[in-house]
Design a protein around this motif. Structure first.
Motif, PDB file in Angstrom:
ATOM      1  N   LEU A  61      35.514  29.433  33.625  1.00 49.50           N
ATOM      2  CA  LEU A  61      35.362  30.583  34.511  1.00 49.50           C
ATOM      3  C   LEU A  61      33.906  31.028  34.600  1.00 49.50           C
ATOM      4  O   LEU A  61      33.398  31.332  35.690  1.00 49.50           O
TER       5      LEU A  61
ATOM      6  N   ALA B  25      47.046  34.081  34.234  1.00 49.65           N
ATOM      7  CA  ALA B  25      46.232  34.634  33.153  1.00 49.65           C
ATOM      8  C   ALA B  25      46.827  35.987  32.730  1.00 49.65           C
ATOM      9  O   ALA B  25      48.029  36.085  32.468  1.00 49.65           O
TER      10      ALA B  25
ATOM     11  N   ASP C 152      37.152  39.221  34.967  1.00 48.51           N
ATOM     12  CA  ASP C 152      37.510  38.039  34.175  1.00 48.51           C
ATOM     13  C   ASP C 152      37.368  38.289  32.680  1.00 48.51           C
ATOM     14  O   ASP C 152      37.042  37.372  31.912  1.00 48.51           O
TER      15      ASP C 152
ATOM     16  N   ASN D  74      39.550  35.108  38.073  1.00 54.38           N
ATOM     17  CA  ASN D  74      40.906  35.449  37.638  1.00 54.38           C
ATOM     18  C   ASN D  74      41.334  36.818  38.147  1.00 54.38           C
ATOM     19  O   ASN D  74      42.280  36.931  38.898  1.00 54.38           O
ATOM     20  N   GLU D  75      40.631  37.858  37.696  1.00 54.14           N
ATOM     21  CA  GLU D  75      41.083  39.196  38.034  1.00 54.14           C
ATOM     22  C   GLU D  75      39.976  40.228  37.878  1.00 54.14           C
ATOM     23  O   GLU D  75      39.032  40.054  37.103  1.00 54.14           O
TER      24      GLU D  75
ATOM     25  N   ALA E  96      44.511  40.524  40.944  1.00 51.27           N
ATOM     26  CA  ALA E  96      44.365  39.125  40.547  1.00 51.27           C
ATOM     27  C   ALA E  96      44.412  38.192  41.745  1.00 51.27           C
ATOM     28  O   ALA E  96      45.085  38.453  42.749  1.00 51.27           O
TER      29      ALA E  96
ATOM     30  N   THR F  49      44.659  32.120  41.142  1.00 57.38           N
ATOM     31  CA  THR F  49      44.212  31.515  39.884  1.00 57.38           C
ATOM     32  C   THR F  49      44.520  32.435  38.715  1.00 57.38           C
ATOM     33  O   THR F  49      45.002  32.001  37.667  1.00 57.38           O
ATOM     34  N   GLY F  50      44.262  33.723  38.875  1.00 58.92           N
ATOM     35  CA  GLY F  50      44.513  34.690  37.816  1.00 58.92           C
ATOM     36  C   GLY F  50      45.976  34.991  37.588  1.00 58.92           C
ATOM     37  O   GLY F  50      46.333  35.656  36.609  1.00 58.92           O
TER      38      GLY F  50
END
Length: 323
Positions: free
Chosen positions: A106, A218, A274, A176-177, A211, A214-215
Motif C-alpha cells: 500500500l 481490510a 490506510d 484501502n480506506e 473504503a 480494495t479496502g
C-alpha cells in the motif's frame, strides 16, 4: 452549500508525484520487464533474506535490479544493489516488487499511483490480500511475469482533504480506506455525513470507514462490511461500533463526494489514511472524500483470479475441480 474557494491544498502527508488520470478497469499487458525495483518492508531486517533471494534470482535472469532509495538507506550496502527512487522508475519498462505485507504494498502504491508503475507483491506478512505471492513461489511465478505475461489490476484510490474553517490543513491518498475515529479515547464521536451535499445521517459511533473495493477486504471487512470485487465502481461507508442497531454499511457510486463533519467528541478524534498517518481532529472539522483521478496498478500471475485469492486467504471451502 456554496462551493469551496480555490486555495493551496499543500499536503502534509507524504505525497507522490503529480496526478494523472488513469482508467479503472484492467486491460491486457504483454510487455517484457526491462528493469526491476525492489522494495522491502522499511525498518524490518527480517526481509533481508527474501530480498537477497529475489536479487539472486533476478540477476541470474539477466534483469537489471535496483533497490528503492529509502529501503537502501535502511539496509545499507548489504545487497550490493544500486539505489533507485520511485521518481526515477519508468512505467513503460519497469516493475516494482515489494517484499513484506499488504502495508508495504500500500505504501508503495501510494507513491507510484500517479506514475502508473506496475507493482507485484511478495507476501512476508500475515494475510496478504494484495501481496498474494509467497517468496517460495518466486522461481515458478516470476519468469512468465518478467516476459510480460501477467494480469494487470487497476485499483481505485481515494483522495481525502481535512478542512478547518476555510483552510485545507491536510490532503492525501488512500487505497484501502479513509478512517475517522475516536482516537485514543473511550467515548464515541458524532459525525454528520453528506453525500453530494445531501444529508445522510448524524451518526454516533467509534468511527466511520470510507473504503474502496480494495479496502473491502481490510478494516471494512472486520467492521462487518461486504466484500466488493476490485473493479466495482463503488465506495463503502461503514460505521464502526455505531450506537444504534439500525446502522448498516452503505454502498454508493464512486463518483460521489462524501463529507463528514465532526460535531461532537469528548476527546481528540483522528483521521487516518490506510492506517498510515493519524491527524488529530477538532469539533467542526470536515473531511471531504472523493475518488482520485489515478489508480494503483497491481499485477498478478495470469492464472490467478480474485475468487481464488478469497478462497485461499479466507479458507472458504473448495470443491474438487474448482478453478
Amino acid at each position: 452549500m456554496a462551493p469551496r474557494p480555490e486555495i493551496d491544498t499543500t499536503q502534509k502527508w507524504p505525497q507522490p508525484l503529480g496526478v494523472q488520470p488513469a482508467p479503472m478497469y484492467a486491460s491486457p499487458m504483454i510487455k517484457p520487464v526491462q528493469r526491476v525495483l525492489l522494495v522491502g518492508k522499511y525498518r524490518d531486517p527480517s526481509v533481508l533474506p527474501g530480498l537477497q533471494r529475489l536479487r539472486d534470482f533476478l540477476l541470474t535472469q539477466g534483469i537489471p535490479t535496483f533497490l528503492e532509495t529509502q529501503c537502501a538507506a535502511d539496509i545499507g550496502d548489504s545487497l550490493g544493489l544500486p539505489p533507485l527512487s520511485f521518481a526515477q522508475a519508468n512505467a513503460d519498462t519497469d516493475l516494482v516488487i515489494t517484499l513484506g505485507g499488504d502495508g508495504t504494498l500500500l505504501g508503495t502504491a501510494r507513491q507510484t499511483a500517479q506514475s502508473g508503475i506496475p507493482i507485484l507483491g511478495i507476501n512476508q506478512g500475515r494475510l496478504g490480500f494484495l501481496a498474494d505471492l509467497s517468496i517460495d513461489q518466486v522461481d515458478k511465478a516470476l519468469p512468465p511475469i518478467l516476459e510480460g505475461h501477467y494480469q494487470q489490476d487497476l485499483r481505485s484510490i481515494l483522495h481525502a482533504e481535512l478542512w478547518r474553517g476555510e483552510g485545507c490543513l491536510h490532503a492525501g491518498l488512500a487505497i484501502n480506506e479513509v478512517l475517522i475515529h475516536k482516537g485514543g479515547g473511550e467515548n464515541m464521536i458524532e459525525l454528520r455525513v453528506q453525500i453530494d451535499d445531501r444529508f445522510v445521517y448524524a451518526q454516533r459511533a467509534d468511527g466511520l470507514i470510507i473504503a474502496t473495493p480494495t479496502g473491502s477486504t481490510a478494516y471494512a471487512m472486520s467492521a462487518g462490511g461486504p466484500i466488493l470485487t476490485p473493479t466495482l465502481a463503488a465506495l463503502l461507508l461503514i460505521p464502526v461500533c455505531p450506537h444504534t442497531l439500525t446502522a448498516r454499511p452503505l454502498a454508493v457510486a464512486d463518483t460521489v463526494e462524501v463529507r463528514a463533519r465532526l460535531i461532537a467528541s469528548r476527546q481528540p478524534a483522528a483521521l487516518s489514511l490506510d492506517s498510515h498517518y493519524s491527524v488529530p481532529l477538532e469539533i467542526g472539522d470536515e473531511i471531504v472524500i472523493r475518488r482520485a483521478p489515478c489508480s494503483a496498478r497491481l499485477i498478478h500471475p495470469e492464472e490467478e483470479n480474485f475468487f481464488q485469492i478469497l478462497r485461499s486467504k479466507l479458507h472458504w471451502a473448495e470443491s474438487p475441480g474448482d478453478d
